[in-house]
Every structure is written in C-alpha cells, then in structure tokens.
Design a protein around this motif. Sequence first.
Motif, PDB file in Angstrom:
ATOM      1  N   VAL A 191       0.864  -1.186   0.000  1.00 37.08           N
ATOM      2  CA  VAL A 191       0.000   0.000   0.000  1.00 37.08           C
ATOM      3  C   VAL A 191       0.895   1.228   0.000  1.00 37.08           C
ATOM      4  CG1 VAL A 191      -1.786   1.283   1.224  1.00 37.08           C
ATOM      5  CG2 VAL A 191      -1.826  -1.226   1.207  1.00 37.08           C
ATOM      6  N   LYS A 192       0.664   2.117  -0.943  1.00 37.29           N
ATOM      7  CA  LYS A 192       1.429   3.357  -1.012  1.00 37.29           C
ATOM      8  C   LYS A 192       0.661   4.446  -0.269  1.00 37.29           C
ATOM      9  CE  LYS A 192       3.820   6.461  -4.193  1.00 37.29           C
ATOM     10  NZ  LYS A 192       4.121   6.755  -5.593  1.00 37.29           N
ATOM     11  N   VAL A 193       1.210   4.845   0.841  1.00 32.65           N
ATOM     12  CA  VAL A 193       0.561   5.864   1.683  1.00 32.65           C
ATOM     13  C   VAL A 193       1.098   7.229   1.286  1.00 32.65           C
ATOM     14  CG1 VAL A 193       0.149   6.626   4.050  1.00 32.65           C
ATOM     15  CG2 VAL A 193       0.349   4.177   3.539  1.00 32.65           C
ATOM     16  N   PRO A 194       0.201   8.151   0.986  1.00 28.93           N
ATOM     17  CA  PRO A 194       0.686   9.505   0.644  1.00 28.93           C
ATOM     18  C   PRO A 194       1.425  10.133   1.814  1.00 28.93           C
ATOM     19  CG  PRO A 194      -1.627   9.199   0.023  1.00 28.93           C
ATOM     20  CD  PRO A 194      -1.241   8.021   0.842  1.00 28.93           C
ATOM     21  N   SER A 195       2.326  11.021   1.464  1.00 30.03           N
ATOM     22  CA  SER A 195       3.107  11.699   2.508  1.00 30.03           C
ATOM     23  C   SER A 195       2.203  12.553   3.385  1.00 30.03           C
ATOM     24  CB  SER A 195       4.191  12.589   1.853  1.00 30.03           C
ATOM     25  OG  SER A 195       4.921  13.241   2.840  1.00 30.03           O
ATOM     26  N   GLY A 196       2.356  12.378   4.667  1.00 27.44           N
ATOM     27  CA  GLY A 196       1.567  13.110   5.635  1.00 27.44           C
ATOM     28  C   GLY A 196       0.227  12.527   5.927  1.00 27.44           C
ATOM     29  N   LYS A 197      -0.152  11.418   5.256  1.00 32.04           N
ATOM     30  CA  LYS A 197      -1.457  10.792   5.470  1.00 32.04           C
ATOM     31  C   LYS A 197      -1.368   9.488   6.277  1.00 32.04           C
ATOM     32  CE  LYS A 197      -3.634  13.769   2.860  1.00 32.04           C
ATOM     33  NZ  LYS A 197      -4.659  14.679   3.400  1.00 32.04           N
TER      34      LYS A 197
END
Length: 201
Positions: free
Chosen positions: A193-199
């Motif tokens: 899973v690619k988590v957006p930066s800051g999320k």
Amino acid sequence: MSLAALFFYLFAGVAVASAFMVIASRNPVHSVLFLILTFVNASGLFILIGAEYIAMLLIVVYVGAVAVLFLFVVMMLDVDFVELRQGFLQYLPVGVLVGFIFLAELVLVVGSWTFGAGVTGAVTSAAPEVSNAVAIGRVLYTDYVYFFQAAGFILLVAMIGAIVLTLRHKENVKRQSIPVQNARTKAMAIDVVKVPSGKGL
C-alpha cells in the motif's frame, strides 16, 4: 551383618515408609514425591537381587515418565481435595470391606504359594553366560513375542482413544492448512500500500 543385608534393610525400610506416606500425606504433591522415592528404593532392591534391567526400567519409565506426569497433572489441575474428602466417612464401610477382601486374598495366596520342583535351579541356570537384559530380551522376543505385540497394540488403541476423547474442536480457532500454505504466492501473502506523505498513522 553383611553389606548386602545392610543395604537390603535400608532400601526395604525406606520403601515401606515412603509407601505408607504416599497414602498418609495430605498434600497430593508430597504423595507423588513419596511415590518417586518408593520407586527408587524398589529399584535398589532389584539391583541387589541381580535384576538390573528391571531396576533401570523402574527409574526410566516409572520415575522419569509416569510419576513425573502424575506430579505435573496434580500441580496443573489444582483439584480441591478438601471437597473430595467430605464424603470419606460415607464410603468408609465399603472401603474397609474391599480392603479386607484383598487382605484375605493376599494371605491365602502367600500361605499356599510354594516353589515348583526344579524352578529355582532352572532360574539360576537359564542363561548364565548372558546378562539379565539379554536373557529377558531373548525370552520376550521369542517365546512371548505375540503377547508383547498384543500389549503394544492395546497401548496404542488406549492412546488413540485418550486423544480422541480429549480433543476439542473449537469453531473460531484458526487452524493450519498445509495445502493452502504450499499454494500461497507473494500476491496472496503481502499487500503493498502506497501511503501519501503526511497521510499515515
């Protein structure tokens, strides 16, 4: 008094005293420990009469497995023995009657028991060139091999029966499945899973 007689009285006295303490102790853990002491002294008596195989059998099988298993079971179950002893007087007459019958049978057997003609000579001269363990093995695996195999089969059936009776299948328990594990791929095992930066968390 010879050294062998001294050890005989020592082993026999401690064995009788510890056997009495097995039934006289109030703590079940102490009873099991006295039972182990009884087995050890009985093995000493067997060594004195030249039956070293049976002596080692007592130590390895009974002390090392059976008595220690009793000890673990008694310590793990945490049975309320005070509650179990509440109905002792109720069953005391029946216990005294059964004990008296057993005592009468033992007296009759011991009083009428005699050696057969030539039995003592046959025992001492059966296999003087081999050790005790070799002589027992020859008799056990030649003359009594079918009885030995039957005893092993009965023990196997008893073990399987105990496992079946105590096995509990719970519905909400995750169980191992070998075919599913062997067919598992990387796509099934992980999920990237690619988590957006800051999320993130």
